[in-house]
Design a protein around this motif. Sequence first.
Motif, PDB file in Angstrom:
ATOM      1  N   HIS A 191      -4.721   1.270   6.060  1.00  0.00           N
ATOM      2  CA  HIS A 191      -4.285   1.057   7.442  1.00  0.00           C
ATOM      3  C   HIS A 191      -2.922   1.668   7.738  1.00  0.00           C
ATOM      4  O   HIS A 191      -2.472   1.634   8.885  1.00  0.00           O
ATOM      5  CB  HIS A 191      -4.250  -0.441   7.762  1.00  0.00           C
ATOM      6  CG  HIS A 191      -3.173  -1.207   7.056  1.00  0.00           C
ATOM      7  ND1 HIS A 191      -3.209  -1.478   5.717  1.00  0.00           N
ATOM      8  CD2 HIS A 191      -2.007  -1.744   7.507  1.00  0.00           C
ATOM      9  CE1 HIS A 191      -2.134  -2.160   5.374  1.00  0.00           C
ATOM     10  NE2 HIS A 191      -1.381  -2.337   6.441  1.00  0.00           N
ATOM     11  N   LEU A 192      -2.288   2.234   6.718  1.00  0.00           N
ATOM     12  CA  LEU A 192      -0.950   2.807   6.916  1.00  0.00           C
ATOM     13  C   LEU A 192      -1.019   4.317   7.094  1.00  0.00           C
ATOM     14  O   LEU A 192      -1.887   4.998   6.542  1.00  0.00           O
ATOM     15  CB  LEU A 192      -0.049   2.486   5.725  1.00  0.00           C
ATOM     16  CG  LEU A 192       0.247   1.007   5.445  1.00  0.00           C
ATOM     17  CD1 LEU A 192       1.219   0.890   4.290  1.00  0.00           C
ATOM     18  CD2 LEU A 192       0.779   0.306   6.688  1.00  0.00           C
ATOM     19  N   GLY A 372      -1.706  -6.653   4.676  1.00  0.00           N
ATOM     20  CA  GLY A 372      -0.859  -6.770   5.861  1.00  0.00           C
ATOM     21  C   GLY A 372       0.194  -7.850   5.750  1.00  0.00           C
ATOM     22  O   GLY A 372       0.854  -8.179   6.750  1.00  0.00           O
ATOM     23  N   LYS A 375       5.207  -5.663   5.390  1.00  0.00           N
ATOM     24  CA  LYS A 375       5.260  -4.577   6.368  1.00  0.00           C
ATOM     25  C   LYS A 375       6.177  -3.463   5.857  1.00  0.00           C
ATOM     26  O   LYS A 375       7.241  -3.738   5.302  1.00  0.00           O
ATOM     27  CB  LYS A 375       5.815  -5.079   7.702  1.00  0.00           C
ATOM     28  CG  LYS A 375       5.177  -6.362   8.215  1.00  0.00           C
ATOM     29  CD  LYS A 375       3.765  -6.138   8.669  1.00  0.00           C
ATOM     30  CE  LYS A 375       3.211  -7.400   9.350  1.00  0.00           C
ATOM     31  NZ  LYS A 375       1.812  -7.240   9.773  1.00  0.00           N
ATOM     32  N   VAL A 416      -4.329   7.461   8.400  1.00  0.00           N
ATOM     33  CA  VAL A 416      -4.974   6.153   8.509  1.00  0.00           C
ATOM     34  C   VAL A 416      -6.468   6.306   8.251  1.00  0.00           C
ATOM     35  O   VAL A 416      -7.160   7.086   8.915  1.00  0.00           O
ATOM     36  CB  VAL A 416      -4.745   5.538   9.902  1.00  0.00           C
ATOM     37  CG1 VAL A 416      -5.519   4.234  10.047  1.00  0.00           C
ATOM     38  CG2 VAL A 416      -3.255   5.305  10.132  1.00  0.00           C
ATOM     39  N   ARG A 422      -5.923  -1.816  10.933  1.00  0.00           N
ATOM     40  CA  ARG A 422      -4.673  -1.503  11.638  1.00  0.00           C
ATOM     41  C   ARG A 422      -4.682  -2.127  13.034  1.00  0.00           C
ATOM     42  O   ARG A 422      -3.689  -2.728  13.457  1.00  0.00           O
ATOM     43  CB  ARG A 422      -4.496   0.017  11.729  1.00  0.00           C
ATOM     44  CG  ARG A 422      -3.136   0.427  12.281  1.00  0.00           C
ATOM     45  CD  ARG A 422      -2.950   1.940  12.253  1.00  0.00           C
ATOM     46  NE  ARG A 422      -1.635   2.327  12.745  1.00  0.00           N
ATOM     47  CZ  ARG A 422      -0.550   2.452  12.012  1.00  0.00           C
ATOM     48  NH1 ARG A 422      -0.601   2.217  10.718  1.00  0.00           N
ATOM     49  NH2 ARG A 422       0.610   2.795  12.558  1.00  0.00           N
ATOM     50  N   GLU A 427      -0.911  -2.688  16.049  1.00  0.00           N
ATOM     51  CA  GLU A 427      -0.181  -1.433  15.843  1.00  0.00           C
ATOM     52  C   GLU A 427       1.333  -1.635  15.902  1.00  0.00           C
ATOM     53  O   GLU A 427       2.082  -1.114  15.081  1.00  0.00           O
ATOM     54  CB  GLU A 427      -0.619  -0.430  16.914  1.00  0.00           C
ATOM     55  CG  GLU A 427       0.049   0.926  16.818  1.00  0.00           C
ATOM     56  CD  GLU A 427      -0.623   1.857  15.823  1.00  0.00           C
ATOM     57  OE1 GLU A 427       0.072   2.734  15.292  1.00  0.00           O
ATOM     58  OE2 GLU A 427      -1.840   1.694  15.580  1.00  0.00           O
ATOM     59  N   ILE A 430       3.163  -3.322  12.637  1.00  0.00           N
ATOM     60  CA  ILE A 430       3.031  -2.794  11.280  1.00  0.00           C
ATOM     61  C   ILE A 430       4.355  -2.285  10.739  1.00  0.00           C
ATOM     62  O   ILE A 430       4.687  -2.476   9.564  1.00  0.00           O
ATOM     63  CB  ILE A 430       1.946  -1.704  11.232  1.00  0.00           C
ATOM     64  CG1 ILE A 430       0.575  -2.380  11.410  1.00  0.00           C
ATOM     65  CG2 ILE A 430       1.995  -0.928   9.918  1.00  0.00           C
ATOM     66  CD1 ILE A 430      -0.571  -1.416  11.515  1.00  0.00           C
TER      67      ILE A 430
END
Length: 435
Positions: A191-192, A372, A375, A416, A422, A427, A430
């Motif tokens: 997700h990063l 998650g 961060k 991503v 995400r 958004e 994050i």
Amino acid sequence: MDALAEAVVNGAPGHELERIPVPDDYVAVHTRAEDAGIFQGAEDKDVRRSLRVGAVPMPRLAPDEVLIAVMASGINYNTVWSATFDPVPSFAFLKQYARQGGDAARHDQPFHVLGSDAAGVVVRTGAGVRRWAVGDHVVVATAHVDHEEPATHGDAMLGGEQRAWGFETNFGGLAQYAVARASQLIPKAGHLTWEEAASVPLCAGTAYRMLVSDNGARIKQGDVVLIWGAAGGLGAYAAQFVRNGGGIAVGVVSSDEKAESALRMGCDHVIDRRELDLDDGPAVAGKQLGKRIRQAVGEDPHVVFEHVGRATFGTSVFVARRGGTVVTCGSSTGYQHEFDNRYLWMRLKRVIGSHGANLEEQSQVNRLVSLGRIKPALSVTYPLAEAPQAARLVQDNEHIGKVGVLGLAPEEGLGVTDPILRKGLGEATITPLHR
């Protein structure tokens, strides 16, 4: 950009990447041995004078190594140490490592490619690599260890041949390509973005070992933890680990902007360093600091998270509660610490030295990041050509959180592979420090 780099940027699968030749050279941020004396007599060791961005030869791979197309990297304080040639030129580390002979000899070069963080794509694997394949998305853990050392199998950080990748070894992450051992690799959190992922390994791993791991302070619920530099890279991750572990984080910062950032990353309270008379000695500053901590939380800190060094260490020892712990690494203001031993000895305090993180600790951090729960502390990103300016920002302590550097990634926001997570995490949440 060479053909292999273009294919990586365009998202080519592993079997295609394997067919494209590796270039003979690549662009990297590096120092030159010939520059080691340029700061002699200088008051301002401006890293922009010593950090070069240009082509260096591509090294061959050892059997246990991988070649990574670096999409993003980050600035750490060890880049500043390397670029100022202080306390010793890092070429001494490369020569020491090269004395082992064999593949280690490659590291002794008249240039030193820096960088201890990286996120990217595996484009080649050595003959002995089993768990990783061309095309894998990875981040690089900093600990470069020797698996033939017995101590490494107890705790990799205790091995005598443990080195900080990109600081005590060559071919680091501030480049288009990097060479790392397979034992340094961790799957990139899907997700990063590339630059978000690259901002995690060194600082988050170091903070985890210092505070959470059995090798560090082993914080518990309700612990009051004093965090120096709470808005910097290490501090921003330390605050999150304290918050997640049920502790009470009290951050020390040096500006109103940094106070706001520290609160955003998990500090319960912040104290302005400008209100402390640090130049008047540890006892004076310690009494001032202790008073402010007690006003905020009603008691002295169980743990002091110490990485500033000479300027604060004596105060840290003074302010920790009876039976408390000071856990230390880094020492960005100097390695020679002075403290009144009566406050350590007679009040039964402990000092724990900590350095980096072993692969298991890095894996635990990566799990928290992938869920998650931690961060990225990324605040701003520079292109590779402007990496010297990014390092200058860190040298002058004008940064917040982590300063990222794009490698082959042409812009921010790429990489991503799990957009659903995400979106679910939000958004905007994050990277809380991103400008």
